[in-house]
Scaffold this motif. Structure first.
Motif, PDB file in Angstrom:
ATOM      1  N   GLU A   1     -61.515-100.055  76.266  1.00  0.00           N
ATOM      2  CA  GLU A   1     -63.084-100.072  76.385  1.00  0.00           C
ATOM      3  C   GLU A   1     -63.400 -98.793  77.363  1.00  0.00           C
ATOM      4  N   LYS A   2     -62.536 -98.736  78.513  1.00  0.00           N
ATOM      5  CA  LYS A   2     -62.765 -97.753  79.753  1.00  0.00           C
ATOM      6  C   LYS A   2     -62.070 -96.526  79.448  1.00  0.00           C
ATOM      7  N   ARG A   3     -61.449 -96.385  78.159  1.00  0.00           N
ATOM      8  CA  ARG A   3     -60.673 -95.118  77.966  1.00  0.00           C
ATOM      9  C   ARG A   3     -61.369 -93.968  78.390  1.00  0.00           C
ATOM     10  N   HIS A   4     -62.872 -93.667  77.977  1.00  0.00           N
ATOM     11  CA  HIS A   4     -63.379 -92.489  78.185  1.00  0.00           C
ATOM     12  C   HIS A   4     -63.689 -92.288  79.930  1.00  0.00           C
ATOM     13  N   ARG A   5     -63.912 -93.199  80.414  1.00  0.00           N
ATOM     14  CA  ARG A   5     -63.981 -92.879  82.132  1.00  0.00           C
ATOM     15  C   ARG A   5     -62.727 -92.611  82.900  1.00  0.00           C
ATOM     16  N   ILE A   6     -61.738 -93.015  82.067  1.00  0.00           N
ATOM     17  CA  ILE A   6     -60.098 -92.969  82.523  1.00  0.00           C
ATOM     18  C   ILE A   6     -59.760 -91.524  81.863  1.00  0.00           C
ATOM     19  N   GLY A   7     -60.134 -91.259  80.723  1.00  0.00           N
ATOM     20  CA  GLY A   7     -59.711 -90.110  80.072  1.00  0.00           C
ATOM     21  C   GLY A   7     -60.304 -88.796  80.761  1.00  0.00           C
ATOM     22  N   ASP A   8     -61.144 -88.889  81.199  1.00  0.00           N
ATOM     23  CA  ASP A   8     -61.860 -87.735  81.896  1.00  0.00           C
ATOM     24  C   ASP A   8     -61.003 -87.112  83.152  1.00  0.00           C
ATOM     25  N   ALA A   9     -60.076 -87.801  83.651  1.00  0.00           N
ATOM     26  CA  ALA A   9     -59.272 -87.685  84.819  1.00  0.00           C
ATOM     27  C   ALA A   9     -57.734 -87.092  84.125  1.00  0.00           C
ATOM     28  N   LEU A  10     -57.635 -87.095  82.801  1.00  0.00           N
ATOM     29  CA  LEU A  10     -56.182 -86.488  82.382  1.00  0.00           C
ATOM     30  C   LEU A  10     -56.338 -85.461  81.538  1.00  0.00           C
ATOM     31  N   THR A  11     -55.204 -84.819  81.244  1.00  0.00           N
ATOM     32  CA  THR A  11     -55.159 -83.687  80.598  1.00  0.00           C
ATOM     33  C   THR A  11     -55.077 -84.252  79.183  1.00  0.00           C
ATOM     34  N   VAL A  12     -55.275 -83.324  78.035  1.00  0.00           N
ATOM     35  CA  VAL A  12     -55.355 -83.800  76.573  1.00  0.00           C
ATOM     36  C   VAL A  12     -53.914 -84.404  76.398  1.00  0.00           C
ATOM     37  N   GLU A  13     -52.845 -83.632  76.972  1.00  0.00           N
ATOM     38  CA  GLU A  13     -51.574 -84.247  76.617  1.00  0.00           C
ATOM     39  C   GLU A  13     -51.291 -85.538  77.299  1.00  0.00           C
ATOM     40  N   GLU A  14     -51.928 -85.936  78.442  1.00  0.00           N
ATOM     41  CA  GLU A  14     -51.637 -87.237  78.889  1.00  0.00           C
ATOM     42  C   GLU A  14     -52.612 -88.325  78.109  1.00  0.00           C
ATOM     43  N   ARG A  15     -53.631 -87.645  77.652  1.00  0.00           N
ATOM     44  CA  ARG A  15     -54.447 -88.612  76.842  1.00  0.00           C
ATOM     45  C   ARG A  15     -53.588 -88.956  75.547  1.00  0.00           C
ATOM     46  N   GLU A  16     -52.995 -88.113  74.842  1.00  0.00           N
ATOM     47  CA  GLU A  16     -52.173 -88.356  73.666  1.00  0.00           C
ATOM     48  C   GLU A  16     -51.110 -89.458  73.926  1.00  0.00           C
ATOM     49  N   THR A  17     -50.444 -89.257  75.318  1.00  0.00           N
ATOM     50  CA  THR A  17     -49.179 -90.132  75.695  1.00  0.00           C
ATOM     51  C   THR A  17     -49.747 -91.418  75.887  1.00  0.00           C
ATOM     52  N   LEU A  18     -51.004 -91.553  76.464  1.00  0.00           N
ATOM     53  CA  LEU A  18     -51.501 -92.951  76.403  1.00  0.00           C
ATOM     54  C   LEU A  18     -51.824 -93.646  75.339  1.00  0.00           C
ATOM     55  N   ARG A  19     -52.259 -93.095  74.293  1.00  0.00           N
ATOM     56  CA  ARG A  19     -52.496 -93.442  72.887  1.00  0.00           C
ATOM     57  C   ARG A  19     -51.434 -93.896  72.463  1.00  0.00           C
ATOM     58  N   GLU A  20     -50.270 -93.042  72.516  1.00  0.00           N
ATOM     59  CA  GLU A  20     -48.997 -93.206  71.923  1.00  0.00           C
ATOM     60  C   GLU A  20     -48.415 -94.618  72.630  1.00  0.00           C
ATOM     61  N   ARG A  21     -48.543 -94.699  73.859  1.00  0.00           N
ATOM     62  CA  ARG A  21     -48.163 -95.783  74.627  1.00  0.00           C
ATOM     63  C   ARG A  21     -48.609 -96.979  74.054  1.00  0.00           C
ATOM     64  N   LEU A  22     -49.906 -97.016  74.245  1.00  0.00           N
ATOM     65  CA  LEU A  22     -50.852 -98.022  73.572  1.00  0.00           C
ATOM     66  C   LEU A  22     -50.484 -98.631  72.302  1.00  0.00           C
ATOM     67  N   ALA A  23     -50.387 -97.794  71.423  1.00  0.00           N
ATOM     68  CA  ALA A  23     -49.966 -98.139  70.066  1.00  0.00           C
ATOM     69  C   ALA A  23     -48.624 -98.648  70.041  1.00  0.00           C
ATOM     70  N   LEU A  24     -47.477 -98.395  70.950  1.00  0.00           N
ATOM     71  CA  LEU A  24     -46.238 -98.850  70.875  1.00  0.00           C
ATOM     72  C   LEU A  24     -46.167-100.300  71.562  1.00  0.00           C
TER      73      LEU A  24
END
Length: 127
Positions: free
Chosen positions: A25-48
């Motif tokens: 729910e807070k991903r947009h606030r958190i995602g602003d501080a991350l690179t695109v690659e880091e955001r993708e890594t976060l999604r992948e880790r979340l999915a796993l």
């Protein structure tokens, strides 16, 4: 929540589904501080993550189904949310089935998919 804390939570199998839901729910606030690659890594880790909430799984299924396909809780998610992959186009599902080694749970799930293209890919996969 700082980035280091986020990574720790995503790596910890004991992180609750409620905490993962709050993180999502807070991903947009958190995602602003991350690179695109880091955001993708976060999604992948979340999915796993083994405690992935169904609501987050639904969002990930639409955004990055290729991450969700390899979730250790895919079978459980499909039981809880039989329509989990419903919003994904047949073309995208077909590509997903052809580009990865889909788990049996996904193959079983898609056997009742109404699109002939999906059925053809499943038929090819079983031969």
């Amino acid at each position: 929540m700082h980035q280091r804390e986020i990574w720790k939570k995503l790596e910890d199998p004991k992180t609750s589904s409620e905490d993962l839901q709050r993180f999502w729910e807070k991903r947009h606030r958190i995602g602003d501080a991350l690179t695109v690659e880091e955001r993708e890594t976060l999604r992948e880790r979340l999915a796993l993550h083994p405690n992935l909430p169904t609501s987050v799984a639904r969002a990930l299924a639409l955004a990055r189904p290729e991450f969700l396909v390899h979730s250790p809780v895919l079978e459980l998610l499909l039981l809880e949310a039989p329509d989990l992959f419903l919003g994904i186009s047949s073309v995208r599902l077909t590509l997903l089935l052809r580009q990865t080694h889909p788990p049996q749970a996904l193959l079983d799930y898609l056997t009742s998919h109404p699109d002939p293209m999906i059925q053809e890919v499943l038929s090819d996969a079983s031969h």
